[in-house]
Design an enzyme around this catalytic site. Structure first.
Site, PDB file in Angstrom:
ATOM      1  CE  LYS A  55     -48.894  14.577 -38.004  1.00  0.00           C
ATOM      2  NZ  LYS A  55     -49.365  15.890 -38.512  1.00  0.00           N
ATOM      3  CD  GLN A  99     -52.754  17.281 -38.197  1.00  0.00           C
ATOM      4  OE1 GLN A  99     -51.634  17.284 -37.695  1.00  0.00           O
ATOM      5  NE2 GLN A  99     -53.011  16.634 -39.307  1.00  0.00           N
ATOM      6  CG  ASP A 122     -46.210  20.674 -40.136  1.00  0.00           C
ATOM      7  OD1 ASP A 122     -46.007  19.464 -40.319  1.00  0.00           O
ATOM      8  OD2 ASP A 122     -47.251  21.127 -39.612  1.00  0.00           O
TER       9      ASP A 122
HETATM   10  N1  GUN Z   1     -52.681  17.913 -42.218  1.00  0.00           N
HETATM   11  C1  GUN Z   1     -52.385  16.969 -43.135  1.00  0.00           C
HETATM   12  N2  GUN Z   1     -51.056  16.815 -43.224  1.00  0.00           N
HETATM   13  C2  GUN Z   1     -50.498  17.667 -42.358  1.00  0.00           C
HETATM   14  C3  GUN Z   1     -49.155  17.959 -41.982  1.00  0.00           C
HETATM   15  O1  GUN Z   1     -48.178  17.403 -42.498  1.00  0.00           O
HETATM   16  N3  GUN Z   1     -48.994  18.908 -41.029  1.00  0.00           N
HETATM   17  C4  GUN Z   1     -50.041  19.558 -40.460  1.00  0.00           C
HETATM   18  N4  GUN Z   1     -49.773  20.474 -39.551  1.00  0.00           N
HETATM   19  N5  GUN Z   1     -51.288  19.316 -40.784  1.00  0.00           N
HETATM   20  C5  GUN Z   1     -51.517  18.361 -41.719  1.00  0.00           C
END
Ligand code: GUN
Length: 300
Positions: A55, A99, A122
């Site tokens: 990311k 995350q 998110d």
């Molecule tokens: N863990 C797996 N997918 C995601 C996501 O889209 N956002 C976050 N914050 N954690 C994740």
């Protein structure tokens, strides 16, 4: 058999979106605005490290500011909440995500509620979930939003169709069903949500004009469960043991791809389907966050 060309190429669409975001960032940079995303990573989960780095790299590629706050697995709830608050108040970062999964003992729901809902790229904050439910979209979770964009770019109009979503997670299934059923462009489907307690899943999925599999069970959707001509979207990313691979496993979706592909009018492969869209949409949500915050600043 001739090669079928019914693949939805998520990798290529994601590349297009990333270029679109890059162009938009460049315009804002010329106006003295640099969108920024902060990522909080707690602990040592190997997959999470990979995702967070991916990311950050994606942000850099489009000219956004980005930051990874790495916190040890022993971090307390109070310390994590303080970090969230610090970034909530830092105008350099328009988007903030923590995350998931968090190490045992940390309350993930409380952390999500602590995120400034205007920075919640998110789309997990209850306020943003509520707005989506009301048809007043602000931030929508990146993976279902990615599916929504794929359908649009492949000219699949869900209006009047029967969409069946298998899986009811807050990350994917539930927001996916909300997007498909909302009274708006790209929505208007008759939508069924199936889950682990659904009786005769096949009877449900066979009714689907659009079938979204987000269960997390390798190759669970078999050809006999799919209607001829359906659009099949596979959100699953499962590791299955494979001794013929050097790393000892391969990635497979929730759909038995080889047998379902001949029945589908369109289908997403794994990998290369929905997966690459998630990061592209995260960038788009960060762009949106900067826009919201800029608009709020000039109107105050
Ligand atoms: N863990 C797996 N997918 C995601 C996501 O889209 N956002 C976050 N914050 N954690 C994740």
């Amino acid at each position: 058999m001739t090669e079928m060309n019914n693949l939805i190429d998520g990798k290529s669409v994601a590349t297009d979106i990333r270029q679109e975001v890059k162009d938009a960032v460049e315009k804002r940079l010329n106006a003295g605005r640099q969108p920024g995303l902060a990522l909080i990573l707690v602990g040592e989960d190997a997959a999470s490290k990979v995702y967070v780095n991916m990311k950050k790299k994606a942000c850099e590629e489009v000219g956004m500011r980005s930051l990874i706050e790495r916190m040890p697995a022993e971090t307390t709830q109070t310390e994590l909440m303080a970090k969230v608050e610090e970034i909530n108040n830092n105008p350099d970062y328009n988007g903030l995500l923590v995350q998931s999964p968090l190490p045992d003992g940390l309350d993930e729901d409380a952390v999500v509620r602590a995120i400034n809902p205007m920075k919640d790229v998110d789309g997990f904050h209850p306020q943003n979930v509520g707005l989506l439910t009301l048809g007043q979209r602000r931030f929508v979770p990146c993976t279902p939003l990615g599916v929504f964009e794929l359908l649009e770019r492949y000219n699949v109009d869900p209006s009047g169709k029967h969409a069946v979503v298998v899986g009811r997670s807050h990350l994917v299934g539930m927001p996916m069903a909300l997007l498909l059923s909302q009274k708006a462009r790209g929505g208007n489907a008759t939508t069924t949500i199936c889950h682990s307690r659904t009786k005769d899943l096949g009877a449900m999925t066979r009714q689907a004009d659009i079938l979204v599999a987000a269960i997390g069970r390798p190759e669970m959707i078999t050809a006999d469960m799919v209607k001829e001509g359906a659009v099949v979207i596979d959100v699953g990313v499962n590791r299955v043991e494979d001794s013929t691979k050097k790393r000892g496993y391969r990635l497979t979706g929730d759909v038995a791809f080889d047998e379902v592909q001949p029945k589908a009018s369109l289908i997403t492969p794994v990998p290369g389907g929905v997966g690459p869209m998630t990061v592209a949409l995260l960038l788009k949500n960060t762009l949106l966050a900067e826009e919201y915050q800029f608009a709020a600043k000039i109107s105050s």
